[in-house]
Scaffold this active site. Structure first.
Site, PDB file in Angstrom:
ATOM      1  CB  ALA A  10      72.606  20.557  39.067  1.00  0.00           C
ATOM      2  CB  SER A  11      71.391  17.209  42.352  1.00  0.00           C
ATOM      3  OG  SER A  11      70.478  16.489  43.243  1.00  0.00           O
ATOM      4  CG  MET A  12      69.977  11.786  39.572  1.00  0.00           C
ATOM      5  SD  MET A  12      68.133  10.773  40.208  1.00  0.00           S
ATOM      6  CE  MET A  12      67.649   9.264  39.378  1.00  0.00           C
ATOM      7  N   GLY A  58      74.450  14.720  38.091  1.00  0.00           N
ATOM      8  CA  GLY A  58      75.769  14.134  37.862  1.00  0.00           C
ATOM      9  C   GLY A  58      76.039  12.372  37.327  1.00  0.00           C
ATOM     10  CG  HIS A 115      73.700  17.637  46.721  1.00  0.00           C
ATOM     11  ND1 HIS A 115      74.384  16.591  46.869  1.00  0.00           N
ATOM     12  CD2 HIS A 115      72.699  17.865  46.658  1.00  0.00           C
ATOM     13  CE1 HIS A 115      73.852  16.489  45.593  1.00  0.00           C
ATOM     14  NE2 HIS A 115      72.812  16.347  45.056  1.00  0.00           N
TER      15      HIS A 115
END
Length: 405
Positions: free
Chosen positions: A236-238, A240, A381
């Site tokens: 999730a998020s970074m 990714g 996001h």
């Protein structure tokens, strides 16, 4: 999508807190009442009001628990956890209030876990000369005959956080309840630069997350309930970036989900400002640091990013230019051969949409791309605002991938 604030960073963090209502981690009324008392860009009021709400909801949880109203207590503990996490979010890394607020966030989350129908195991994953804390969630697999079938192997989702997440938050952000209902086991954990490893042990982030995920997968090999042919990474998020990075180097990863994509941090930070980024790239470090400090005085988002980058990466603004370039999948994406799902939001204010197309083109294995729109309420996001839609896409895709194994 605008919730309350004109400032993008404050508004997005409000949306983030509210979005966990999907799994009982928030109540919109509690969130909106809280932010009504917070001025634009006022970090001190942000902490004070969210902490006040968290304390009140935690007291509700304790009163319910004393009265043996376990369902009410569980929900209130989950919400209190989220509100403590939100209160802590903008505090400076050396603020004496940060660690106690974080600990309250963990304590209330764990109090909620104790009240779940299915037991949850707190784990310590061996990592270098220390351990990484996490939680192991198993689906309810008991049959009518009363036999203990907990040793039955099942597909597993390993949830990875990002630049500012903690393991406990991933229960909501990655939709652990949804995964469990479909028969997946889930492992969530804090890596270097996150949660307890950062706050307690001072472990900074590192770009080579195959060195982090490798020990995690080693840990899973010791669990008989894990089907080693069906292990997915959900970043999730970074995360990714972290999840695809690990998938590029570890063949034990059967599927990879970038939620959202995070192909190249430097390109993301420079998007739309390429000329300015180029000038900054060649400017003396003392000039870059001065400009960053000046920007932080007038922009809450810039202030938070500067402070959090210094904490997570251990760099100043000048050194950050070099550090961000290390967090790129450009040179390793062609090593990713497992099925990969890339999610993106058309209005993502952190990771520009064009980068997701570069990501899916660079991956060697089969890829699926899903771009969410503002009309769906999922254009931001990590699709905050419509986690039900995002998690449906994630776990439907994973069901299809793993049904053939």
């Amino acid at each position: 999508m605008n919730v309350h604030f004109e400032d993008t960073t404050f508004d997005y963090q409000t949306l983030r807190a509210m979005s966990y209502a999907t799994y009982g981690g928030a109540e919109p009324g509690e969130c909106l009442t809280t932010v009504e008392n917070i001025g634009e860009g006022n970090f001190e009021e942000w902490f004070t009001e969210w902490r006040r709400t968290a304390d009140r909801v935690a007291e509700t949880a304790r009163d319910a628990l004393d009265g043996e109203h376990h369902e009410t207590a569980r929900g209130a503990f989950f919400r209190a956890h989220n509100y403590y996490r939100t209160a802590e979010f903008f505090l400076d890394s050396d603020d004496p209030r940060r660690r106690p607020t974080y600990e309250r966030s963990r304590e209330t989350f764990r109090s909620a876990l104790d009240l779940l129908d299915n037991p949850v195991e707190q784990v310590e994953i061996p990592y270098e000369d220390t351990t990484l804390p996490g939680y192991w969630f198993s689906p309810e697999t008991g049959g009518d005959d009363g036999d203990d079938s907990s040793e039955q192997s099942c597909p597993t989702v390993v949830c990875l956080g990002g630049f500012d997440s903690i393991a406990e938050e991933l229960y909501f952000l990655c939709g652990v309840p949804s995964a469990l209902s479909r028969g997946y086991s889930c492992l969530v954990f804090d890596g270097p630069g996150q949660g307890a490893p950062l706050r307690v042990a001072g472990l900074r982030a590192r770009p080579d997350w195959e060195a982090v995920v490798g020990p995690v997968l080693d840990f899973l090999e010791g669990k008989s309930a894990v089907d080693e042919t069906r292990i997915a990474l959900l970043g999730a998020s970074m995360g990714g970036y972290y999840a695809p990075r690990a998938a590029a180097f570890d063949e034990r990863v059967s599927a990879c989900i970038a939620f959202d994509h995070c192909f190249d941090l430097w390109s993301a930070s420079a998007h739309g400002q390429e000329r300015i980024a180029e000038l900054i790239d060649y400017a003396p470090g003392v000039v870059v640091n001065a400009l960053a400090e000046l920007g932080a005085r007038f922009d809450p988002g810039a202030r938070w990013q500067l402070q959090n980058s210094s904490w997570v990466f251990g760099t100043d603004a000048a050194s950050l230019r070099r550090t961000l370039r290390e967090y790129s999948l450009r040179d390793v994406a062609d090593r990713i051969t497992c099925p990969t799902l890339a999610l993106a939001g058309e209005d993502d204010h952190l990771i520009p949409l064009p980068l997701v197309y570069e990501f899916v083109d660079a991956v060697s294995g089969p890829t699926t791309l899903r771009v969410f729109t503002a009309e769906e309420g999922a254009g931001e996001h990590c699709q905050l605002g419509n986690l039900s839609l995002a998690h449906g896409e994630i776990y439907d895709w994973l069901d299809e991938r793993f049904s053939d194994v």
